[in-house]
Motif scaffolding. Structure first.
Motif, PDB file in Angstrom:
ATOM      1  N   GLU A 173      47.931  38.244  35.159  1.00 15.56           N
ATOM      2  CA  GLU A 173      48.062  39.630  34.717  1.00 15.56           C
ATOM      3  C   GLU A 173      48.653  40.514  35.800  1.00 15.56           C
ATOM      4  O   GLU A 173      48.368  40.322  36.985  1.00 15.56           O
ATOM      5  CB  GLU A 173      46.714  40.232  34.297  1.00 15.56           C
ATOM      6  CG  GLU A 173      46.484  40.270  32.793  1.00 15.56           C
ATOM      7  CD  GLU A 173      45.958  38.956  32.263  1.00 15.56           C
ATOM      8  OE1 GLU A 173      46.013  38.744  31.037  1.00 15.56           O
ATOM      9  OE2 GLU A 173      45.488  38.149  33.077  1.00 15.56           O
ATOM     10  N   TRP A 203      47.715  46.053  30.783  1.00 17.11           N
ATOM     11  CA  TRP A 203      47.775  44.717  31.399  1.00 17.11           C
ATOM     12  C   TRP A 203      48.839  43.879  30.700  1.00 17.11           C
ATOM     13  O   TRP A 203      48.899  43.829  29.465  1.00 17.11           O
ATOM     14  CB  TRP A 203      46.448  43.991  31.263  1.00 17.11           C
ATOM     15  CG  TRP A 203      45.222  44.783  31.598  1.00 17.11           C
ATOM     16  CD1 TRP A 203      44.697  45.033  32.838  1.00 17.11           C
ATOM     17  CD2 TRP A 203      44.310  45.399  30.675  1.00 17.11           C
ATOM     18  NE1 TRP A 203      43.547  45.758  32.747  1.00 17.11           N
ATOM     19  CE2 TRP A 203      43.274  46.003  31.427  1.00 17.11           C
ATOM     20  CE3 TRP A 203      44.262  45.510  29.282  1.00 17.11           C
ATOM     21  CZ2 TRP A 203      42.218  46.690  30.831  1.00 17.11           C
ATOM     22  CZ3 TRP A 203      43.218  46.201  28.687  1.00 17.11           C
ATOM     23  CH2 TRP A 203      42.209  46.778  29.464  1.00 17.11           C
ATOM     24  N   THR A 237      50.627  39.877  30.773  1.00 18.66           N
ATOM     25  CA  THR A 237      50.839  38.528  31.273  1.00 18.66           C
ATOM     26  C   THR A 237      52.346  38.355  31.469  1.00 18.66           C
ATOM     27  O   THR A 237      53.124  39.267  31.153  1.00 18.66           O
ATOM     28  CB  THR A 237      50.319  37.477  30.268  1.00 18.66           C
ATOM     29  OG1 THR A 237      51.258  37.349  29.182  1.00 18.66           O
ATOM     30  CG2 THR A 237      48.949  37.838  29.732  1.00 18.66           C
ATOM     31  N   CYS A 244      41.670  42.793  29.981  1.00 18.55           N
ATOM     32  CA  CYS A 244      41.704  41.900  31.147  1.00 18.55           C
ATOM     33  C   CYS A 244      40.693  42.384  32.167  1.00 18.55           C
ATOM     34  O   CYS A 244      40.851  43.468  32.742  1.00 18.55           O
ATOM     35  CB  CYS A 244      43.099  41.850  31.764  1.00 18.55           C
ATOM     36  SG  CYS A 244      43.142  40.762  33.211  1.00 18.55           S
ATOM     37  N   THR A 291      38.014  34.796  34.508  1.00 22.94           N
ATOM     38  CA  THR A 291      38.419  35.588  33.352  1.00 22.94           C
ATOM     39  C   THR A 291      37.314  36.523  32.883  1.00 22.94           C
ATOM     40  O   THR A 291      36.337  36.097  32.258  1.00 22.94           O
ATOM     41  CB  THR A 291      38.824  34.659  32.189  1.00 22.94           C
ATOM     42  OG1 THR A 291      39.624  33.594  32.681  1.00 22.94           O
ATOM     43  CG2 THR A 291      39.582  35.437  31.123  1.00 22.94           C
TER      44      THR A 291
END
Length: 288
Positions: A46, A69, A71, A79, A230
């Motif tokens: 992220e 956020w 990816t 996230c 996570t």
């Protein structure tokens, strides 16, 4: 245009462990397409973008900010580790004077506060419901092979599938799993599942172990083969393991190669506090 950028290792007190996130401080509005381009360039699970909500806001004195956020492939709704990293940049690098910060996000308002050496995140708590194993049998087989599975749950709010290994297994068995992310993608194409959690009951209270549960997390559907630590997965895991263990205070460990520890406390308002440490490892500026 120069953008201050930081790399922060979240959910660890050691550099190059935990989960790295890039954090960008936006003094001005950023053209929409640049968020994704920057996240692709960073190649981390992220990249977080902190923005001012009003022109007069200040990264040192204001207590409310916008937060998004990305990816390397897409924007995500939640996230945890990049939120923790963002709070760490504001508290420690920008010397923000407030005891608590509020981030306005796609998942609503998220709060972060300092508590000793930790940063505590106030996150949504998501339930996971019993899932017919036959419907996801092929996906589970790809993930864990011939290992015995004790429970399978699905979180519709997050599109995460939770697979619990039998209590007969040890942490080392979870760590040795060799999960092929490309096979996960090829097996689950309907996008009902966008994140796969494999979890195992811990040995809290033992002489050598102090964790209530362990996990690993895979999200190739969002461009992340395996995420090191996570927070969003623990918004699901916290609900599940609290129910299973009858506990509201837990300590968890995510067993990726980098590894990371999370302190969990369920709240009376149906949310969860997830705490961890963070280490700033890189500071610079991005030129676009």
């Amino acid at each position: 245009m120069k953008i201050p950028i930081f790399t922060v290792d979240a959910f660890t007190d050691e550099p190059f462990r935990g989960n790295p996130a890039a954090v960008c401080l936006l003094e001005d509005e950023l053209e929409e397409g640049w968020h994704q381009k920057i996240a692709m360039e960073m190649k981390l699970s992220e990249t977080a973008f902190i923005r001012k909500l009003h022109p007069t806001d200040n990264f040192t004195k204001s207590s409310r900010f916008g937060l998004r956020w990305f990816t390397p492939t897409n924007e995500v709704r939640l996230c945890g580790h990049a939120t923790l990293a963002s709070a760490a940049v504001l508290f420690r690098n920008k010397k923000n004077v407030n005891s608590s910060l509020t981030f306005v996000t796609l998942s609503g308002e998220l709060n972060a506060r300092q508590a000793g050496g930790q940063i505590i995140l106030d996150l949504p708590l998501y339930s996971a419901y019993p899932q017919d194993l036959q419907e996801v049998e092929e996906l589970v087989k790809v993930a864990v092979g011939n290992i015995n599975v004790q429970d399978v749950r699905y979180s519709p709010d997050t599109k995460k599938l939770l697979v619990r290994l039998s209590d007969t297994y040890e942490r080392s068995d979870l760590e040795k799993l060799n999960v092929n992310s490309q096979e996960l993608l090829q097996t689950e194409t309907a996008r009902k599942v966008e994140g796969l959690i494999v979890t195992l009951k811990g040995k809290a209270g033992g002489k050598l172990e102090s964790h209530d549960f362990y996990s690993r997390y895979f999200a190739p559907w969002n461009g992340v083969s395996e995420d090191p630590v996570t927070g969003s997965a623990h918004a699901v895991l916290s609900s599940y393991w609290s129910e299973q263990l009858g506990k509201e205070e837990m300590c968890a460990f995510q067993c990726s190669a980098r590894g990371g520890e999370l302190k969990i406390s369920l709240r009376d308002d149906g949310r969860v506090d997830i705490g961890g440490q963070a280490v700033l490892v890189l500071e610079g500026s991005l030129t676009i």
